[in-house]
Enzyme design. Structure first.
Site, short mmCIF file in Angstrom:
data_model
loop_
_atom_site.label_atom_id
_atom_site.label_comp_id
_atom_site.label_asym_id
_atom_site.label_seq_id
_atom_site.Cartn_x
_atom_site.Cartn_y
_atom_site.Cartn_z
N HIS A 457 -2.00 1.39 -8.59
CA HIS A 457 -2.93 0.44 -7.99
C HIS A 457 -2.03 -0.66 -6.80
O HIS A 457 -2.18 -1.73 -7.42
CB HIS A 457 -3.48 -0.21 -9.17
CG HIS A 457 -4.44 0.50 -9.86
ND1 HIS A 457 -4.80 -0.12 -10.92
CD2 HIS A 457 -4.97 1.60 -9.73
CE1 HIS A 457 -5.57 0.91 -11.95
NE2 HIS A 457 -5.86 1.91 -10.82
N PRO A 458 -1.33 -0.05 -5.91
CA PRO A 458 -0.44 -0.85 -5.16
C PRO A 458 -1.51 -1.72 -4.20
O PRO A 458 -2.52 -1.05 -3.72
CB PRO A 458 0.36 -0.09 -4.41
CG PRO A 458 -0.40 1.31 -4.48
CD PRO A 458 -1.29 1.33 -5.67
#
Length: 517
Positions: A457-458
């Protein structure tokens, strides 16, 4: 020449290109470095980890992480139509009301929860039907799991027995509690944004999809973006945009492209001899969710046997069975201390081992469950390694670099151990596989450092208020926007695919409004 060029056919890019080409008078080029999403394992939900380190994966890594003992963390990202929505765990979570209201309070005008909710509903085709929180007519199919492995039900039952409330809808009035995740699947198969948005739009004459094309940089005339330079089949070409260039290449890709194009920290660009167009903190404030899974042995049936001929036939004939599993079938949201505006830990429960960063073989029947740091205060950065666009950037997440994050993961692991001690879990666990050696804070933190990984989940490398304005326009230049997870001012409390699609839906309206001004 096109009206708009969208770079990156991922979770945001496919949705954005489809929405923009609803106007037959608007021409759009959608540029993707990867290939078409043709592999069966892209569409079979349970097969997504087989895409890791394949030709469908950008296969990135962090720099040595200081708080992980110098370990490099593996960062898979989808390199195909649909991007990471074509290789994710398909969990439909929006985040928490507090996330968006905080964005708005910090200056992101138009991004409060009440203002973004209509875009979530517009995107959503929820099998449960429409209500105050959900849409039923959108292109993105959201449904119940068709796997429903009993091991995940055992974990939910154990969490309830441990005192946590059951929650039927994490995207409704309250996020706290445990339960089954809804998934982005259609009749048991993956519903990526390539499936949901792009495929229905492919016949439009005003949409051009270019695959196998690496975008090298944004082209400028003065301080206005006028196109992109791409390479494909060994040739360098230019594509021109009459109105706007929109970067939707993700938290890593969009930031790298801005830097290569002269938009970023002046000192960094000077070091690589890149002429400066706008001195902005591109690549800074990088955030991600750090996850730590506990793995146990079981005598019950797991996904280890999912790929049997019988299960393949069940998937093909009825669209159900173990091969429809999204792996992370169940989970929940927890507050580890009082006084928080929302949960600070999220759990995922899987009916299989989930260790070795998802790269390990299933050597025995097993199950896993564990927490992630849901609202991290740790931030990292993305910087260039080279001015060559074919060279991967340097990524430093700085996982667990703050006391708050270390305390959250320790509290989460302590909760995981408590849930595992409840009767429903003790009935299915036959032994330990990968678990902490003890229960002290020091032992739990050591375990977290050794076995934790990204939750994929960058966000936040091109955040609203820092790199782009509230209309997603890049500050200091004209004709250029970013629309993907990189614009989140901070990572949301939950899986990021649905919020990224929401961003694309809102971006499409912002672009249309600009064209009408």
């Amino acid at each position: 020449m096109y009206d708009h060029i969208v770079v990156g056919a991922g979770s945001a890019g496919c949705a954005l290109a489809a929405r923009l080409t609803e106007d037959p008078d608007v021409t759009v080029a959608l540029v993707e470095a990867g290939a078409a999403d043709t592999a069966d394992e892209i569409h079979i939900p349970a097969a997504f980890s087989s895409l890791f380190k394949s030709r469908w994966d950008w296969d990135l890594d962090t720099e040595p992480e200081p708080e992980l003992g110098g370990r490099r963390a593996y960062l898979p990202r989808g390199k195909m139509l649909g991007g990471s929505s074509s290789m994710n765990a398909m969990i439909y979570i929006r985040g928490n009301r507090a996330d968006y209201d905080q964005w708005a309070a910090d200056g992101a005008t138009g991004w409060s929860y009440d203002e973004v909710l209509p875009y979530f509903k517009k995107a959503e085709g929820n099998a449960r039907g429409a209500d105050d929180f959900h849409g039923a007519d959108g292109p993105l199919t959201v449904s119940e799991s068709r796997s429903m492995n009993p091991l995940c039900d055992a974990w939910v039952d154990a969490a309830v027995e441990a005192g946590f409330p059951h929650n039927e809808d994490f995207n409704g009035a309250d996020q706290l509690g445990v339960g089954r995740f809804q998934v982005t699947q259609r009749e048991g198969m993956r519903c990526s944004t390539a499936v949901a948005y792009l495929r229905p739009a492919l016949e439009r004459p005003n949409l051009t999809v270019i695959t196998g094309a690496l975008t090298r940089k944004v082209l400028f005339e003065g301080d206005r973006a006028v196109g992109v330079e791409i390479s494909r089949d060994g040739q360098v070409e230019e594509l021109r945009a009459e109105r706007e260039v929109i970067l939707s290449a993700g938290a890593y890709g969009s930031a790298q492209l801005l830097l290569l194009s002269g938009v970023g920290p002046a000192a960094q660009l000077a070091a690589f001899g890149i002429p400066l167009l706008a001195d902005l903190p591109v690549g800074e404030r990088l955030q991600d969710h750090y996850m730590v899974m506990l793995n146990y042995l079981t005598a019950r049936e797991t996904l280890m046997t999912a790929a049997s001929p019988e299960n393949a036939a069940l998937l093909q004939s009825e669209g159900r069975g173990p091969l429809t599993s999204n792996i992370g079938e169940a989970g929940g949201f927890f507050e580890t201390r009082e006084g928080l505006p929302g949960p600070d830990v999220q759990f995922h429960s899987t009916p299989c081992f989930f260790a070795e960063e998802g790269l390990g073989a299933q050597t025995a029947q097993g199950l896993a469950a564990g927490p992630c740091v849901l609202k991290p205060t740790s931030t990292g950065s993305l910087t260039l390694r080279s001015p060559d666009p074919e060279v991967a950037p340097r990524i430093q997440h700085n996982y667990l670099s703050t006391e708050e994050d270390r305390a959250a993961i320790v509290a989460g692991l302590r909760t995981a151990l408590r849930i595992a001690e409840q009767a429903p879990m003790k009935e299915v666990i036959t032994g330990d596989h990968v678990v902490p050696e003890g229960s002290s804070d020091e032992e739990l933190l050591d375990f977290a450092r050794r076995v934790g990984q990204t939750l994929y989940h960058p966000t936040s490398t091109c955040g609203i208020g820092h790199v782009v304005d509230h209309e997603l326009k890049v500050l200091g230049v004209d004709g250029l926007r970013v629309a993907d997870a990189s614009v989140m001012p901070t990572v949301v409390r939950g899986n990021t695919n649905a919020p990224t699609i929401m961003i694309a839906e809102k971006a499409a309206d912002l672009v249309k409004q600009s064209a009408g001004d």
